[in-house]
Design an enzyme around this catalytic site. Structure first.
Site, PDB file in Angstrom:
ATOM      1  N   ARG A 153     -18.339  -4.957 -13.728  1.00 11.42           N
ATOM      2  CA  ARG A 153     -18.413  -6.163 -14.096  1.00 11.42           C
ATOM      3  C   ARG A 153     -19.017  -6.965 -12.956  1.00 11.42           C
ATOM      4  O   ARG A 153     -18.631  -6.651 -11.684  1.00 11.42           O
ATOM      5  CB  ARG A 153     -16.808  -6.516 -14.029  1.00 11.42           C
ATOM      6  CG  ARG A 153     -16.329  -8.087 -14.062  1.00 11.42           C
ATOM      7  CD  ARG A 153     -14.958  -8.191 -14.286  1.00 11.42           C
ATOM      8  NE  ARG A 153     -13.979  -8.103 -13.077  1.00 11.42           N
ATOM      9  CZ  ARG A 153     -12.629  -7.998 -12.875  1.00 11.42           C
ATOM     10  NH1 ARG A 153     -12.110  -8.231 -13.874  1.00 11.42           N
ATOM     11  NH2 ARG A 153     -12.356  -7.753 -11.759  1.00 11.42           N
ATOM     12  N   HIS A 175       0.820  -1.435  -0.040  1.00 10.18           N
ATOM     13  CA  HIS A 175      -0.059   0.021  -0.037  1.00 10.18           C
ATOM     14  C   HIS A 175       0.905   1.102   0.048  1.00 10.18           C
ATOM     15  O   HIS A 175       0.441   2.279  -0.507  1.00 10.18           O
ATOM     16  CB  HIS A 175      -1.014   0.160   1.082  1.00 10.18           C
ATOM     17  CG  HIS A 175      -2.199  -0.692   0.861  1.00 10.18           C
ATOM     18  ND1 HIS A 175      -2.871  -0.994  -0.286  1.00 10.18           N
ATOM     19  CD2 HIS A 175      -2.991  -1.616   1.814  1.00 10.18           C
ATOM     20  CE1 HIS A 175      -3.942  -1.640  -0.028  1.00 10.18           C
ATOM     21  NE2 HIS A 175      -3.780  -2.093   0.965  1.00 10.18           N
ATOM     22  N   ARG A 212     -14.503  -3.079 -10.470  1.00  4.49           N
ATOM     23  CA  ARG A 212     -14.687  -4.348 -10.036  1.00  4.49           C
ATOM     24  C   ARG A 212     -15.526  -4.527  -8.630  1.00  4.49           C
ATOM     25  O   ARG A 212     -15.112  -4.406  -7.673  1.00  4.49           O
ATOM     26  CB  ARG A 212     -13.089  -4.538  -9.549  1.00  4.49           C
ATOM     27  CG  ARG A 212     -11.814  -4.215 -10.517  1.00  4.49           C
ATOM     28  CD  ARG A 212     -10.688  -4.638 -10.100  1.00  4.49           C
ATOM     29  NE  ARG A 212      -9.494  -4.238 -11.213  1.00  4.49           N
ATOM     30  CZ  ARG A 212      -9.016  -2.993 -11.382  1.00  4.49           C
ATOM     31  NH1 ARG A 212      -9.388  -1.862 -10.612  1.00  4.49           N
ATOM     32  NH2 ARG A 212      -8.124  -3.033 -12.326  1.00  4.49           N
ATOM     33  N   ASN A 217      -4.533  -9.158 -18.763  1.00  4.78           N
ATOM     34  CA  ASN A 217      -3.809  -9.807 -17.758  1.00  4.78           C
ATOM     35  C   ASN A 217      -4.081 -11.260 -17.798  1.00  4.78           C
ATOM     36  O   ASN A 217      -3.106 -11.754 -17.854  1.00  4.78           O
ATOM     37  CB  ASN A 217      -3.961  -9.175 -16.290  1.00  4.78           C
ATOM     38  CG  ASN A 217      -3.703  -7.678 -16.238  1.00  4.78           C
ATOM     39  OD1 ASN A 217      -3.175  -6.922 -17.048  1.00  4.78           O
ATOM     40  ND2 ASN A 217      -4.409  -6.916 -15.213  1.00  4.78           N
ATOM     41  N   ASP A 218      -5.386 -11.504 -17.723  1.00  5.17           N
ATOM     42  CA  ASP A 218      -5.519 -12.898 -17.793  1.00  5.17           C
ATOM     43  C   ASP A 218      -5.424 -13.421 -19.321  1.00  5.17           C
ATOM     44  O   ASP A 218      -5.035 -14.676 -19.280  1.00  5.17           O
ATOM     45  CB  ASP A 218      -7.207 -13.131 -17.212  1.00  5.17           C
ATOM     46  CG  ASP A 218      -7.054 -13.521 -15.777  1.00  5.17           C
ATOM     47  OD1 ASP A 218      -6.089 -13.918 -15.378  1.00  5.17           O
ATOM     48  OD2 ASP A 218      -8.075 -13.225 -15.079  1.00  5.17           O
ATOM     49  N   CYS A 237      -9.262  -3.224 -20.873  1.00  4.90           N
ATOM     50  CA  CYS A 237      -9.278  -2.861 -19.601  1.00  4.90           C
ATOM     51  C   CYS A 237      -7.974  -3.264 -18.733  1.00  4.90           C
ATOM     52  O   CYS A 237      -7.868  -3.360 -17.437  1.00  4.90           O
ATOM     53  CB  CYS A 237     -10.500  -3.182 -19.051  1.00  4.90           C
ATOM     54  SG  CYS A 237     -10.959  -5.076 -18.667  1.00  4.90           S
ATOM     55  N   ARG A 263       0.431 -15.518 -13.559  1.00  3.11           N
ATOM     56  CA  ARG A 263       0.853 -14.029 -13.443  1.00  3.11           C
ATOM     57  C   ARG A 263       1.083 -13.707 -11.985  1.00  3.11           C
ATOM     58  O   ARG A 263       1.767 -12.662 -11.773  1.00  3.11           O
ATOM     59  CB  ARG A 263      -0.363 -13.259 -14.185  1.00  3.11           C
ATOM     60  CG  ARG A 263      -1.521 -13.098 -13.713  1.00  3.11           C
ATOM     61  CD  ARG A 263      -2.468 -12.305 -14.276  1.00  3.11           C
ATOM     62  NE  ARG A 263      -3.698 -12.287 -13.827  1.00  3.11           N
ATOM     63  CZ  ARG A 263      -4.436 -11.175 -13.095  1.00  3.11           C
ATOM     64  NH1 ARG A 263      -3.543 -10.326 -12.725  1.00  3.11           N
ATOM     65  NH2 ARG A 263      -5.683 -11.411 -12.730  1.00  3.11           N
ATOM     66  N   GLU A 289     -10.842 -12.602 -21.934  1.00  2.00           N
ATOM     67  CA  GLU A 289      -9.762 -12.773 -21.198  1.00  2.00           C
ATOM     68  C   GLU A 289      -9.385 -14.290 -21.326  1.00  2.00           C
ATOM     69  O   GLU A 289      -8.527 -14.564 -20.659  1.00  2.00           O
ATOM     70  CB  GLU A 289      -9.977 -12.525 -19.793  1.00  2.00           C
ATOM     71  CG  GLU A 289     -11.298 -13.134 -19.029  1.00  2.00           C
ATOM     72  CD  GLU A 289     -11.826 -12.535 -17.671  1.00  2.00           C
ATOM     73  OE1 GLU A 289     -10.773 -11.894 -16.999  1.00  2.00           O
ATOM     74  OE2 GLU A 289     -12.720 -12.592 -17.407  1.00  2.00           O
TER      75      GLU A 289
END
Length: 585
Positions: free
Chosen positions: A329, A187, A293, A450-451, A498, A461, A427
């Site tokens: 989503r 963070h 998300r 990413n996926d 995205c 990943r 994805e």
């Protein structure tokens, strides 16, 4: 001059003296006490005070427009109500241990739980638990940590920095950050990115004799120069000035169109995690939200969120960003995001297992609660609903059937609804290769790169050991992206990206050549991406040079289409184990 390497988090140049940041180290007695009630009272008083501090930090960040980081402290405050954590400390005090000892042992045990997880993101959450432990000890020992930063502008060098320590820093005195420890998922790294401080982590050669020395932090080259020569000072001072001028020019792009030199427009949207990100979307001039998300609504709840609880969250975002399109989503739980109250079976390979739409279609009541909440919220803004982890046409059709069932129920109940767009995540290679038939079912595609990279290249990943094999620019991945865009346009379905590749400046021109309609990125990446788009001139590229023809002539200025009733479930309003795992998922 000495040069020391690290891992860069935020690019930039910081020039000035070094200030070593050294928080207090406490000696905690292991002797038993007899007045257990007094220790319990001290513990409770410290818990309440630290919780108030975390809420104050949340308010501070919100007032300063850092909504994307304020949620860290909201989560910290919630964690201090966690029964498992608090009970573990109270059990130690019941055995006769001091409040300080109970805090050290109880919070360290919780942090160790995170460190032992396979996922790097979850491992990084251990630092948040340690942050709260230190805050509790500061209160119990009555420590004054206000002057640790010093009183002069400096490059701050530390073993590590907790989120609450980072936020408490006087920004006017902070030139840059260097830490020996830390991770790109911490963070503190998130905060550094948000505040755009030149930052270097994992600089293992930090030593006490750096304190007070003149230095240059050059995170572009992942290094810090101790006592640099005059030539280097002059060169990097000039580079620092260029950065400042570039940032000022980026701010001038607010309100400017996101279009190439030859007039090709692309929509630049933001990826967000919840209502707390509204201000960041507006501050960075995003034209909409390409990925909300919604799983964070579930992860931040102790129990399965009700329809009304979900409705409130979605309504707040849609109202706050109207008339911008907000694509939400549906719940993407599973894989690396788990929730105790869902009672999901442990899987050997969760990335390929029971997740996302697979859970929703198997648990219809769970799915319908979310869809009903989304449809009700659609009356308050411009909504797109996106289904993740699709691999087959029948899945899309079944999702639409459930959505239509919810629509009819709400209409019978007299609930207002607005028009919506329906889309899916692309994805998986299966979805990309079946894009033509999937495009007949929806209004838009959103490529989750990413996926898509993970599944195309058979690369986990989340694994640090596989990082050098995870080629996001792999020819197979880029081919699937290009062919998905082409397939979508053949069926008048607009296509966005995205995933992280959307913000990759080395691919912007290729994506535009292939006809991408929308790019959704972290809010902080909107203006740099707009700048990149506006430098592209597609008129210089002949059709013969393009890898494959893209049928986008009718979509030079793409906008959300209004599909035929049979193409989507069109909705019209009748009138205008404890909280820890969930918090940091």
């Amino acid at each position: 001059m000495q040069v020391f390497k690290g891992t860069k988090i935020v690019n930039g140049i910081a020039i000035g003296k070094i200030k070593l940041y050294k928080p207090p180290v406490y000696e905690i007695s292991e002797d038993l006490v007899t007045d257990i009630a007094a220790e319990l009272d001290r513990f409770e008083a410290a818990r309440v005070k630290v919780q108030e501090q975390q809420n104050a930090l949340y308010d501070k960040e919100m007032k300063e427009g850092h909504a994307d980081t304020a949620g860290i402290f909201e989560a910290h405050a919630m964690m201090l109500d966690d029964d498992d954590l608090i009970d573990s400390c109270k059990e130690l005090m019941a055995e006769g241990h001091t409040a300080e000892y109970a805090v050290r042992e109880g919070f360290e045990a919780a942090a160790e739980m995170f460190r032992n997880m396979d996922d790097e993101y979850f491992q990084a959450r251990s630092a948040d638990v340690i942050d709260l432990k230190n805050s509790m000890l500061d209160v119990l020992f009555g420590a004054d940590t206000a002057n640790l930063q010093g009183t002069e502008p400096a490059i701050l060098v530390a073993e590590d920095l907790a989120p609450s320590e980072t936020v408490k820093l006087d920004k006017s005195l902070l030139l840059g950050l260097v830490t020996r420890l830390g991770s790109s998922n911490s963070h503190t790294a998130i905060l550094a990115r948000s505040m755009n401080w030149p930052t270097l982590i994992q600089c293992h050669d930090i030593s006490d004799d750096w304190d007070g020395k003149f230095a240059i932090l050059d995170s572009y080259n992942s290094c810090i120069y101790i006592e640099p020569d005059q030539y280097l000072i002059d060169e990097l001072t000039a580079k620092q000035q260029e950065d400042r001028e570039r940032e000022a020019k980026l701010q001038e792009l607010k309100g400017k169109p996101s279009e190439t030199k030859d007039g090709r427009k692309v929509r630049l949207y933001a990826n967000i995690g919840g209502p707390k990100d509204i201000e960041s979307v507006l501050e960075n001039d995003a034209e909409g939200v390409g990925l909300f998300r919604s799983e964070f609504v579930y992860l931040n709840s102790k129990t399965d969120p009700t329809e009304d609880e979900q409705f409130a969250a979605y309504k707040k975002v849609l109202e706050g960003l109207a008339p911008r399109l907000v694509i939400i989503r549906t719940c993407d739980i599973g894989a690396d995001k788990t929730i105790d109250y869902m009672n999901l079976d442990k899987e050997d390979n969760p990335a390929l297992g029971f997740r996302a739409v697979r859970i929703c279609l198997n648990r219809r009541d769970f799915f319908k609660r979310q869809l009903r909440a989304l449809l009700r919220a659609s009356a308050f803004g411009n909504l797109g609903i996106m289904f993740p982890m699709i691999i087959s046409r029948w899945e899309v059709q079944e999702c639409k059937e459930v959505l239509e069932e919810c629509r009819k129920e709400l209409k019978a109940e007299g609930k207002a609804m607005g028009e919506i767009e329906i889309g899916i995540m692309i994805e998986t290679p299966a979805a990309a290769l079946c894009a033509d038939e999937l495009a007949e079912e929806v209004d838009f595609f959103s490529l989750g790169t990413n996926d898509l990279t993970q599944y195309t290249c058979a690369i986990d990943r989340q694994s640090a050991n596989l990082e050098r094999f995870a080629d996001t620019h792999h020819p197979a991945v880029l081919r699937l992206i290009r062919e998905t865009i082409e397939a979508g346009h053949r069926h008048n379905t607009w296509v966005g990206i995205c995933g992280e590749l959307g913000a990759d400046p080395t691919l912007t021109e290729d994506f535009l050549k292939w006809g991408v309609d929308e790019l959704s990125v972290n809010p902080k990446s909107i203006l740099p991406l707009r700048d990149n788009v506006r430098k592209v001139d597609l008129s210089q590229h002949k059709k013969a040079e393009s890898p494959a023809p893209v049928q986008t002539e009718a979509k030079a200025d793409p906008a959300p289409k209004t599909p035929a009733p049979e193409a989507k479930a069109e909705v019209k309003a009748d009138k205008p184990k404890g909280l820890l795992g969930r918090l940091f998922g």
